[in-house]
Design a protein around this motif. Sequence first.
Motif, mmCIF file in Angstrom:
data_model
loop_
_atom_site.group_PDB
_atom_site.id
_atom_site.type_symbol
_atom_site.label_atom_id
_atom_site.label_comp_id
_atom_site.label_asym_id
_atom_site.label_seq_id
_atom_site.Cartn_x
_atom_site.Cartn_y
_atom_site.Cartn_z
ATOM 1 N N HIS A 1 0.872 -1.187 0.000
ATOM 2 C CA HIS A 1 0.000 0.000 0.000
ATOM 3 C C HIS A 1 0.909 1.237 0.000
ATOM 4 O O HIS A 1 1.468 1.586 1.041
ATOM 5 N N GLU B 1 1.444 4.002 2.733
ATOM 6 C CA GLU B 1 1.878 3.575 4.072
ATOM 7 C C GLU B 1 3.405 3.562 4.055
ATOM 8 O O GLU B 1 4.029 2.525 3.874
ATOM 9 N N HIS C 1 3.006 -2.954 6.560
ATOM 10 C CA HIS C 1 1.867 -2.040 6.399
ATOM 11 C C HIS C 1 1.839 -0.980 7.485
ATOM 12 O O HIS C 1 2.511 -1.088 8.500
ATOM 13 N N GLU C 2 0.945 0.017 7.256
ATOM 14 C CA GLU C 2 0.625 0.980 8.303
ATOM 15 C C GLU C 2 -0.890 1.114 8.366
ATOM 16 O O GLU C 2 -1.596 0.788 7.408
HETATM 17 ZN ZN LIG Z 1 -1.819 -1.576 4.326
#
Ligand SMILES: [Zn+2]
Length: 375
Positions: free
Chosen positions: A82, A85, A213-214
């Motif tokens: 993503h 992120e 991820h974030e």
């Molecule tokens: Zn993510």
Amino acid sequence: MKGNKTTAIILIGLALATAFFAGREFLKMREPEPIIKGVGVTEVQKLSQYFPDLKGTNGDTDIYILKGQEPGGSMLVLGGTHPNEPSGFMSAVVLIENAKVNKGTLYVIPRTNQSGFTHNDPQEGSPQRFHIKTKDGERWFRYGSRATNPLDQWPDPDVYIHASSGQQLSGNETRNLNRAYPGRPDGTYTEKVAYAITEMIKKNKINMTVDLHEASPEYPVINAIVSHDRAMPITSQVTMNLEFEDIAIGLEPSPKTLRGLTHRELGDYTDTYAVLMETANPAQGRLRGKTNEALILTGKDKTYVKAQKLGRLFVPFTEDGHPLEQRVARNIAALTELKNVMGELEPDKVIEIDYIPTYSDLVEKGLGEYLNKAN
Ligand SMILES: [Zn+2]
């Protein structure tokens, strides 16, 4: 009459010039930032090597390989699944630019959904880029979108049906790489990228895959490791070790009913230990104030401090915020523990790496200290 013609020619000329300069700016926005290989990178492959259909598309992302002299275990780090992120992407960059593997192999894909780096989310007001000062000048990095660029995959269906399970999600999730695994060769762009990554893991028999991820601070799964069932003996030990290092982290089992995600499908469809990690990024949160580069880099936001006081968040949030270097430091510390514990439990899977910054190195010296000089 003659005067009208001249005016028309001048206006057309001006319109073309405007289109040229605007178009050039637009294309420049899509250009990827330089990543400067460190001494440890032994090979750079393209993802199309594992699925030739990706050749010539944005899906043909770079795979950086850091192979040790001695055989050992292997780990794949996925940054930029993503692209909004940034701690996952920047952690991958820090590994590529610094790490040197002595035993085993480290695979790093910084722009896992490369298409998501070529645009950003409409109406979010996110900056296109952020800048980091290094010892040799400034470097820039893209702040992208959670999803594949519609230029690479369009239109979205009303309902996205996950191919191997039949799970139904809202239509725009069809461009979310982390709902597309294990992917399929005759699917959408996003499904093809997922398929190529699954093939790459199988072909190289990669022992562990960590997807970085974030999440926004109001999201319940945050500062956490999400672990496939088979990886639990490793991840539970890692969580304890990190707590001993004063890095608060939660452990969540990968839910069996939520499909298409790395920690579920890569664990089910390959022999890899599938792990996902989340840090806290207020720049993607719903409660955030002004959205700018400072928010991405410092992770400071007054509204989140208020929300924390009202008990609305799942992470601590003070005036100090969650700076990007601290989020990267969490990832690097956890990756170090993950490979260490895997090697302790299974001695044929030992990975030895030099020059990985520690948590306190990164937090105290900042990211710029670990970024190489542009050539
Ligand atoms: Zn993510």
